[in-house]
Design a protein around this motif. Sequence first.
Motif, PDB file in Angstrom:
ATOM      1  N   VAL A  25      12.201  -9.074 -47.211  1.00  0.00           N
ATOM      2  CA  VAL A  25      13.780  -8.449 -47.332  1.00  0.00           C
ATOM      3  C   VAL A  25      14.516  -8.896 -48.079  1.00  0.00           C
ATOM      4  CG1 VAL A  25      15.570  -8.004 -45.873  1.00  0.00           C
ATOM      5  CG2 VAL A  25      13.238  -8.134 -44.547  1.00  0.00           C
ATOM      6  N   LEU A  26      14.701 -10.013 -48.474  1.00  0.00           N
ATOM      7  CA  LEU A  26      15.756 -10.810 -49.130  1.00  0.00           C
ATOM      8  C   LEU A  26      15.597 -10.950 -50.654  1.00  0.00           C
ATOM      9  CD1 LEU A  26      16.023 -14.107 -47.160  1.00  0.00           C
ATOM     10  CD2 LEU A  26      17.395 -12.175 -46.939  1.00  0.00           C
ATOM     11  N   VAL A  69      25.526 -15.469 -49.471  1.00  0.00           N
ATOM     12  CA  VAL A  69      25.944 -16.434 -48.921  1.00  0.00           C
ATOM     13  C   VAL A  69      24.866 -17.119 -48.091  1.00  0.00           C
ATOM     14  CG1 VAL A  69      27.815 -17.652 -47.827  1.00  0.00           C
ATOM     15  CG2 VAL A  69      28.259 -15.869 -49.398  1.00  0.00           C
ATOM     16  N   ILE A  70      24.718 -18.467 -48.037  1.00  0.00           N
ATOM     17  CA  ILE A  70      23.978 -19.257 -47.003  1.00  0.00           C
ATOM     18  C   ILE A  70      25.033 -20.091 -46.441  1.00  0.00           C
ATOM     19  CG2 ILE A  70      22.060 -20.765 -46.567  1.00  0.00           C
ATOM     20  CD1 ILE A  70      20.888 -19.452 -49.161  1.00  0.00           C
ATOM     21  N   ASP A  71      25.395 -19.761 -45.162  1.00  0.00           N
ATOM     22  CA  ASP A  71      26.278 -20.527 -44.373  1.00  0.00           C
ATOM     23  C   ASP A  71      25.651 -21.902 -43.742  1.00  0.00           C
ATOM     24  OD1 ASP A  71      25.074 -20.095 -41.936  1.00  0.00           O
ATOM     25  OD2 ASP A  71      26.456 -18.643 -41.271  1.00  0.00           O
ATOM     26  N   ASP A  72      26.668 -22.732 -43.227  1.00  0.00           N
ATOM     27  CA  ASP A  72      26.136 -24.017 -42.583  1.00  0.00           C
ATOM     28  C   ASP A  72      25.134 -24.102 -41.534  1.00  0.00           C
ATOM     29  OD1 ASP A  72      27.856 -23.053 -40.911  1.00  0.00           O
ATOM     30  OD2 ASP A  72      28.731 -25.014 -40.241  1.00  0.00           O
ATOM     31  N   ARG A  73      24.815 -22.668 -41.089  1.00  0.00           N
ATOM     32  CA  ARG A  73      23.669 -22.645 -40.124  1.00  0.00           C
ATOM     33  C   ARG A  73      22.435 -22.200 -40.608  1.00  0.00           C
ATOM     34  NH1 ARG A  73      23.631 -20.577 -34.837  1.00  0.00           N
ATOM     35  NH2 ARG A  73      22.633 -18.790 -35.644  1.00  0.00           N
ATOM     36  N   ALA A  74      22.459 -22.090 -42.058  1.00  0.00           N
ATOM     37  CA  ALA A  74      21.295 -21.369 -42.686  1.00  0.00           C
ATOM     38  C   ALA A  74      21.015 -20.062 -42.452  1.00  0.00           C
ATOM     39  CB  ALA A  74      19.981 -22.250 -42.571  1.00  0.00           C
ATOM     40  N   ASP A  75      22.035 -19.536 -41.983  1.00  0.00           N
ATOM     41  CA  ASP A  75      22.073 -17.906 -41.766  1.00  0.00           C
ATOM     42  C   ASP A  75      22.491 -17.384 -43.260  1.00  0.00           C
ATOM     43  OD1 ASP A  75      21.573 -18.077 -39.110  1.00  0.00           O
ATOM     44  OD2 ASP A  75      23.795 -17.918 -38.735  1.00  0.00           O
ATOM     45  N   VAL A  76      21.903 -16.164 -43.506  1.00  0.00           N
ATOM     46  CA  VAL A  76      22.051 -15.726 -44.699  1.00  0.00           C
ATOM     47  C   VAL A  76      22.861 -14.401 -44.666  1.00  0.00           C
ATOM     48  CG1 VAL A  76      20.864 -14.518 -46.874  1.00  0.00           C
ATOM     49  CG2 VAL A  76      19.715 -16.601 -45.747  1.00  0.00           C
ATOM     50  N   ALA A  94      12.299  -4.911 -44.228  1.00  0.00           N
ATOM     51  CA  ALA A  94      11.934  -4.663 -45.422  1.00  0.00           C
ATOM     52  C   ALA A  94      12.100  -2.892 -45.855  1.00  0.00           C
ATOM     53  CB  ALA A  94      11.049  -5.498 -46.176  1.00  0.00           C
ATOM     54  N   ALA A  95      11.309  -2.575 -45.112  1.00  0.00           N
ATOM     55  CA  ALA A  95      11.156  -0.688 -45.199  1.00  0.00           C
ATOM     56  C   ALA A  95      12.356  -0.138 -45.051  1.00  0.00           C
ATOM     57  CB  ALA A  95      10.230  -0.406 -44.382  1.00  0.00           C
ATOM     58  N   THR A  96      13.248  -0.634 -43.716  1.00  0.00           N
ATOM     59  CA  THR A  96      14.728  -0.103 -43.428  1.00  0.00           C
ATOM     60  C   THR A  96      15.674  -0.398 -44.397  1.00  0.00           C
ATOM     61  OG1 THR A  96      13.684  -0.338 -41.156  1.00  0.00           O
ATOM     62  CG2 THR A  96      16.392   0.096 -41.560  1.00  0.00           C
TER      63      THR A  96
END
Length: 120
Positions: free
Chosen positions: A32-33, A44-51, A104-106
């Motif tokens: 996907v990314l 941005v990758i935050d302090d929780r490792a969320d993108v 990824a397809a979406t």
Amino acid sequence: MTVDLAQPGLSTTVEALRLRDWRLGAGQPTKVLDQFRDEDFKIVIDDRADVHINSRDGRFYLGWFPDGRPGTDGEGWKLAVTGTEKVLGYHVSFDTETPAEVVAATVAAVLATPRPVRPS
């Protein structure tokens, strides 16, 4: 099309009833990314490792939450496109175990739709 009323129930074959091996599990989020280029999107990758990924115009958003989005019941992906004054936007969510290939397809289908706005 004709229907044979003498044969009640569904008509199928043994082959159609066999178990299938469906794609399961989160898979690789890079599928996907990797669709996003830094020149077109802010990542941005935050302090929780969320993108968090935003389009430069701010109307597209994709969030990946590997441990689940805070305040939700296992939401792993959130895709949103902001609408206009004439057309509503939309959002799509996937849980943390949705295969990355499905997400990824979406995302690819959504990224294929934008076009430059022409001044009126």
